[in-house]
Each structure stands twice: as structure tokens, then as C-alpha cells.
Design an enzyme around this catalytic site. Structure first.
Site, PDB file in Angstrom:
ATOM      1  N   TYR A  10       0.811  -1.217   0.000  1.00 33.10           N
ATOM      2  CA  TYR A  10       0.000   0.000   0.000  1.00 33.10           C
ATOM      3  C   TYR A  10       0.847   1.271   0.000  1.00 33.10           C
ATOM      4  CZ  TYR A  10      -4.645  -2.013   0.918  1.00 33.10           C
ATOM      5  OH  TYR A  10      -5.839  -2.651   0.828  1.00 33.10           O
TER       6      TYR A  10
ATOM      7  N   ASP B 119      -2.655 -18.187  -0.321  1.00 29.12           N
ATOM      8  CA  ASP B 119      -3.660 -18.893  -1.133  1.00 29.12           C
ATOM      9  C   ASP B 119      -4.257 -20.056  -0.350  1.00 29.12           C
ATOM     10  OD1 ASP B 119      -1.147 -20.106  -1.278  1.00 29.12           O
ATOM     11  OD2 ASP B 119      -1.264 -20.564  -3.425  1.00 29.12           O
TER      12      ASP B 119
ATOM     13  N   LYS C 145       3.580 -15.349   1.405  1.00 27.11           N
ATOM     14  CA  LYS C 145       3.720 -16.040   0.121  1.00 27.11           C
ATOM     15  C   LYS C 145       5.224 -16.288  -0.051  1.00 27.11           C
ATOM     16  CE  LYS C 145       2.097 -17.612  -3.815  1.00 27.11           C
ATOM     17  NZ  LYS C 145       1.246 -18.820  -3.914  1.00 27.11           N
TER      18      LYS C 145
ATOM     19  N   ASP D 270      -6.070  -7.330   4.116  1.00 32.70           N
ATOM     20  CA  ASP D 270      -7.243  -6.671   3.532  1.00 32.70           C
ATOM     21  C   ASP D 270      -8.142  -7.710   2.865  1.00 32.70           C
ATOM     22  OD1 ASP D 270      -8.884  -4.509   2.517  1.00 32.70           O
ATOM     23  OD2 ASP D 270      -7.957  -4.894   0.570  1.00 32.70           O
TER      24      ASP D 270
ATOM     25  N   ASP E  50     -12.122  -9.454   4.244  1.00 28.90           N
ATOM     26  CA  ASP E  50     -13.408  -9.500   3.529  1.00 28.90           C
ATOM     27  C   ASP E  50     -13.941 -10.932   3.495  1.00 28.90           C
ATOM     28  OD1 ASP E  50     -13.168  -6.741   2.872  1.00 28.90           O
ATOM     29  OD2 ASP E  50     -14.219  -7.093   0.979  1.00 28.90           O
TER      30      ASP E  50
END
Ligand code: IPM
Ligand code: MN
Length: 357
Positions: free
Chosen positions: A141, A221, A189, A245, A249
Site C-alpha cells: 500500500y 492462497d 507467500k 485486507d 473481507d
């Protein structure tokens, strides 16, 4: 207790849900005899429309001076183009950085009675109680350089994490796990990204200082998959800015609606409290948004910024009782029968319980 809270209603459904949270704070202040001053300031598209930058200087100053900040949402399709400086989201990112709130706590728990409302089988989500600890002031970000090449035909961002940034968020995760069920799942990752290899290295080092907390590593993942196949296994999930983030959700889907998830951003001065959901422009201004995430964010504000644990608990119980009594905003009905209650109707019901508490 005396405190000043800066309210930033923002865009879309932000003003509606912020008003709901403000009403709840006012009732709690009265019942507990606290002197809370609530001030209101523009941010995001609301500021841009007035010809100001997305984080106006006056808003910045008010937030810096307040004991805590409660934000509704930012994001407006009218400003979905052009460079970052003219976008609503930039105001929020600047505010997070300025307040230095590097630790974003996003609890996701299943409210009793809502087990049938989500996309998973009720048995898979009953009693679900996880805490996503999202790094909030670094990573992709904020990394520089970012932008477009001169010919505009390519674009780039930088994912960058320095050791101290990883270390301090890891400490928050392990400390939180100590107060909970003693498991930290670290998300990265590391099979592909250099930043993730450093992330894993540092989290492992910090973990060695917490022999009483179990540490697991998951690739992002695989973590996304496990969250929908075996969500009850999670306790504390610690992740970088982007991964956190995305996964938060997904957590909204597990508990029935993104409209239920509150958050607390801490680590700096005071704290920034905001629902995880966005501005939802498609339903703005119709009094149908779910105010629970914003009201629960106000509870987190009382607990984390003002040390008012009892007051926070009273609000959370009022939410739980309201949901247990069967009240549902439209997002919680998801095709099921029954009439939806409005945003203000849901707030009335919570306030009524607070008055009786
Ligand atoms: C969130 C939001 C924000 C983010 C946006 C509005 C900038 O999606 O708080 O999760 O990406 O952090
Ligand atoms: Mn988000």
C-alpha cells in the site's frame, strides 16, 4: 471520564452508520456519566467535492488532537479515476500513516443465531471466533517507487517490509493470542516473495519469545482456502497489509456479512476505529445499511482507546441481544424470508437495550 472523539462520516453509507455509532456513544456516555465530545469532519469524496484534498488539513489536525477517531467509510465512484492524490481512499491511507496506527485488529466472530445466514454450513461456523491482525502502515500500500512509466503503458508498486515493521505487528499477534486460544497463523507467500521470506523469518524469531503460543505458517492462497473449509481452526491470523485486507473481507462472508465486522487500528496515538466494510455506494442514502460494524467499532474504541472495557461489553451485549431477538438488516437476510429492519431501526433496537442495561 472526559474525551474528544473525532467522527469522520465519509462517503456512501459512511454517514448513516457513523450516526448510528454516535447515537450509541451518546447513550453510553449518559448512562455511565462520561463527558464525550463528538466532533464531525470531512474526509474522502466528501472533502474532494468541497474542493479540498481527501484528507483536509483541518480534519488532520482534529484527528491528531482527538483522543480517538471513528471513521465511517471512504470511496466514491465519482472519483474512481486519475492519480492517487485525487482519490477518496488516499485520505484514509494518509490518516492511518499519520496516526501511526500500524496494527489493525479485525475480529470476526459468529453471533449466535446467525449461523444459518452465511454461505457455509452452520456446523462449520458455529462458535467461530478469529482475530485478523493486519499490518496497516506498510507493505504494498505504501511502498515506493510506485506509479506509471513515462509512456503510461506499464505501472508498478513496491512491496517492501523492514524488520522492525514485521516485528512489532508480530508482537501484537502473539500478545493477542496469549489472551485468546494461543495460536498464531502467520500468512505470507514465502514460496515466491522476498518480503514474505523476511516476514516468515522475523515472525518465527518473535515466536521463539512466546513458547506458550503455537505458531503456524500458511501461504496466503492456502489460508484463503482453509478459511472456507475449516474456519474454526483459526485463532489469531497475522498478515501484511494487502493479504490482511483480502482475508478480512473473506471473514465477513464466514460470519454472514461484511456489515458485521468492526476494526481497531492501534499502535500510535489514540486510535482509528472503522467498520471493515466500504462505502457501498449502491445502497447509500436508503437507510438499509447494517450499522452493527460501526456500532461494534465504537465499542472497540471505548475498549482500546479509552480503557472503558465495561462500556464496550455493554454495547456488545446489546448487539448480541438484538441479533438473538431476530432483528435482521437486509444483508443478513440473504434470500431468507422475514422482513428486514432498517439501519435506523436496528440502531433503535440496540439503543433501547442500552437504555435498559
Ligand atoms: C479496508 C478498505 C481500505 C483498505 C480501502 C478503502 C482503502 O478496503 O479498510 O479494508 O484497502 O485498507
Ligand atoms: Mn478492505
Amino acid at each position: 471520564m472526559r474525551a474528544t472523539i473525532a467522527l469522520l462520516p465519509g462517503d456512501g453509507i459512511g454517514p448513516e452508520v457513523t450516526e448510528a455509532a454516535a447515537r450509541v456513544l451518546e447513550v453510553v456516555a449518559r448512562r455511565f456519566d462520561h463527558d464525550l465530545t463528538l466532533t464531525r469532519h470531512p474526509i474522502g469524496g466528501t472533502a474532494l467535492r468541497a474542493g479540498d484534498p481527501p484528507l483536509p488539513d483541518a480534519t488532520r489536525a482534529a484527528c491528531a488532537a482527538a483522543d480517538a477517531v471513528l471513521l465511517g467509510a471512504v470511496g466514491d465512484p465519482e472519483f474512481d479515476h486519475g492519480p492517487s492524490a485525487g482519490r477518496p481512499e488516499t485520505g484514509l491511507l494518509q490518516l492511518r500513516k499519520e496516526l501511526a496506527v500500524f496494527a489493525n485488529l479485525r475480529p470476526a466472530r459468529m453471533w449466535p443465531g446467525l449461523e444459518d445466514g452465511g454461505s457455509l454450513k452452520p456446523d462449520r461456523v458455529r462458535g467461530l471466533d478469529m482475530l485478523i491482525v493486519r499490518e496497516l502502515t506498510g507493505g504494498l500500500y505504501y511502498g515506493e517507487p510506485r506509479g506509471r512509466t513515462d509512456d503510461g503503458q506499464a505501472a508498478f508498486n513496491t512491496m517492501r517490509y523492514a524488520r522492525p515493521e514485521i516485528e512489532r505487528i508480530a508482537v501484537v499477534a502473539f500478545e493477542s493470542a496469549r489472551q485468546r486460544r494461543g495460536l498464531v497463523t502467520s500468512v505470507d507467500k514465502a514460496n515466491v516473495l522476498d518480503t514474505s521470506r523476511l516476514w516468515r523469518e522475523v515472525v518465527t524469531e518473535v515466536g521463539a519469545r512466546y513458547p506458550d503460543v503455537r505458531l503456524e505458517h500458511q501461504y496466503v492462497d492456502s489460508c484463503a482456502l482453509l478459511m472456507v473449509t475449516d474456519p474454526q481452526k483459526f485463532d489469531v491470523v497475522v498478515a501484511g497489509n494487502l493479504f490482511g485486507d483480502i482475508l478480512s473481507d473473506e471473514a465477513g462472508g464466514l460470519v454472514g456479512s461484511l456489515g458485521l465486522l468492526p476494526s481497531a487500528s492501534v499502535g500510535g496515538r489514540g486510535g482509528l476505529f472503522e467498520p471493515v466494510h466500504g462505502s457501498a455506494p449502491d445502497i447509500a442514502g436508503r437507510d438499509i445499511a447494517n450499522p452493527v460494524a460501526a456500532i461494534a467499532s465504537a465499542a472497540m474504541l471505548l475498549r482500546h482507546a479509552l480503557g472503558a472495557d465495561e462500556e464496550a461489553g455493554v454495547i456488545e451485549r446489546a448487539i448480541g441481544d438484538t441479533l438473538a431477538a431476530g432483528l435482521r438488516t437486509a444483508d443478513l437476510l440473504a434470500g431468507a424470508s422475514g422482513a428486514a429492519v432498517s439501519c435506523s431501526g436496528m440502531t433503535d433496537a440496540v439503543v433501547e437495550r442500552l437504555e435498559q442495561a
